[in-house]
Design an enzyme around this catalytic site. Structure first.
Site, PDB file in Angstrom:
ATOM      1  N   LYS A  60      30.327 -14.633  11.472  1.00  0.00           N
ATOM      2  CA  LYS A  60      31.637 -14.842  11.969  1.00  0.00           C
ATOM      3  C   LYS A  60      31.555 -14.504  13.486  1.00  0.00           C
ATOM      4  O   LYS A  60      31.697 -14.971  14.432  1.00  0.00           O
ATOM      5  CB  LYS A  60      32.677 -14.289  11.495  1.00  0.00           C
ATOM      6  CG  LYS A  60      33.894 -14.419  11.948  1.00  0.00           C
ATOM      7  CD  LYS A  60      35.428 -13.822  11.504  1.00  0.00           C
ATOM      8  CE  LYS A  60      35.383 -12.333  11.868  1.00  0.00           C
ATOM      9  NZ  LYS A  60      36.331 -11.389  11.536  1.00  0.00           N
TER      10      LYS A  60
ATOM     11  N   ASP B  11      37.702 -17.025  10.699  1.00  0.00           N
ATOM     12  CA  ASP B  11      38.232 -15.867  10.261  1.00  0.00           C
ATOM     13  C   ASP B  11      39.456 -16.272   9.481  1.00  0.00           C
ATOM     14  O   ASP B  11      39.628 -17.441   9.029  1.00  0.00           O
ATOM     15  CB  ASP B  11      38.842 -15.095  11.532  1.00  0.00           C
ATOM     16  CG  ASP B  11      39.819 -15.916  12.359  1.00  0.00           C
ATOM     17  OD1 ASP B  11      40.408 -17.028  11.847  1.00  0.00           O
ATOM     18  OD2 ASP B  11      40.311 -15.110  13.358  1.00  0.00           O
TER      19      ASP B  11
END
Length: 224
Positions: free
Chosen positions: A121, A139
Site C-alpha cells: 500500500k 486502504d
C-alpha cells in the site's frame, strides 16, 4: 447496470464534482512523503501532519535520519500509533536509502517494498503520488467505498484483489487521482459507521444505498 457502465458513470461524476483530489499529507519532497506515509499507517493524516514538521526540520535528508537512533526518533513521533515500530522503520528505511539507493526514493514496487516499514500500500502511494504511475493503493477507505459503490464484487476480500479489480477497470491515466477520489469520499462522505448518504451525489449509482433504502431498479434507471 453493467460493470463498464458503472465505472464510466462513477468516474464521470468524480471528474465533474471532484476535479482536484490529492493527498492530505504535508510534504515537500519524495523523502518527506515516504516518512509521512509510513507514519500514517493506522493513524490519521491530521495527526501525522502535526508531528512531521519538527521531524522534517531536524532530519531533512536520508543521511541525517540514518545517522540517528530509533530512540531519538521515538520522541518526535510518540503520539502516532505504534511509535516504537515506526521509529525503527524510519531509521532502517533511511539507512537503506543511503546504502542501496544513493539516498533517492526508488520508483518501482519491487524496490520500494524492500524498505523497512514499506508494504504494498505504501509503495503504491509513492508510485502514484510522486511518480504519477498507475498504482492503486488500497486502504480501508478505498476498500470500503469500492465495495459499496459496486466497483468490485463481494469475492474481492483482500486489498490486493480490490487493487487488481480497480486497476483493470479504471483507465491508467485516471488511477492516480481515482485513488484520492475514493479515499476522500470514504473519509468525508462514505464513512464506515455512519455514511452520509444524504450528502452523496452517487446515491443512485451506489449498490449499498440502493440496497439499504430499497431503491427499485425502475427508479434507479429512471433517474440516471
Amino acid at each position: 447496470m453493467r460493470k463498464k457502465e458503472r465505472y464510466e458513470k462513477i468516474l464521470a461524476w468524480f471528474r465533474e464534482n471532484r476535479p482536484i483530489a490529492e493527498t492530505e499529507l504535508h510534504y515537500s519532497n519524495p523523502f518527506e512523503l515516504l516518512i509521512a506515509v509510513i507514519l500514517s499507517a493506522q493513524c490519521t493524516d491530521k495527526r501525522v501532519n502535526l508531528i512531521t514538521p519538527p521531524l522534517f526540520r531536524d532530519f531533512p535528508t536520508p543521511e541525517a535520519l540514518a545517522a540517528t537512533t530509533p530512540e531519538v526518533v521515538f520522541d518526535y513521533i510518540r503520539s502516532v500509533s505504534y511509535p516504537n515500530n515506526k521509529a525503527k522503520h524510519l531509521v532502517g528505511m533511511a539507512q537503506m536509502l543511503v546504502k542501496d539507493f544513493n539516498s533517492q526514493v526508488p520508483d518501482t514496487l519491487d524496490e520500494l517494498i524492500k524498505l523497512p516499514g514499506v508494504g504494498r500500500k505504501t509503495a503504491n502511494v509513492i508510485q502514484s503520488v510522486v511518480f504519477n504511475k498507475a498504482a492503486m493503493a488500497v486502504d480501508t477507505h478505498v476498500f470500503r467505498v469500492s465495495h459499496r459503490l459496486g466497483l468490485v464484487p463481494d469475492r474481492c476480500t483482500t486489498p490486493f484483489s480490490v487493487e487488481k479489480e480497480l486497476t483493470q477497470n479504471i483507465p491508467a491515466e485516471d488511477i492516480p487521482i481515482a485513488h484520492h477520489w475514493l479515499i476522500l469520499h470514504g473519509r468525508y462522505i462514505c464513512q464506515a459507521r455512519t455514511p452520509r448518504c444524504e450528502e452523496c451525489g452517487l446515491q443512485l449509482l451506489c449498490k449499498y444505498y440502493c440496497s439499504k433504502y430499497k431503491v427499485s431498479k425502475e427508479s434507479e434507471n429512471r433517474d440516471k
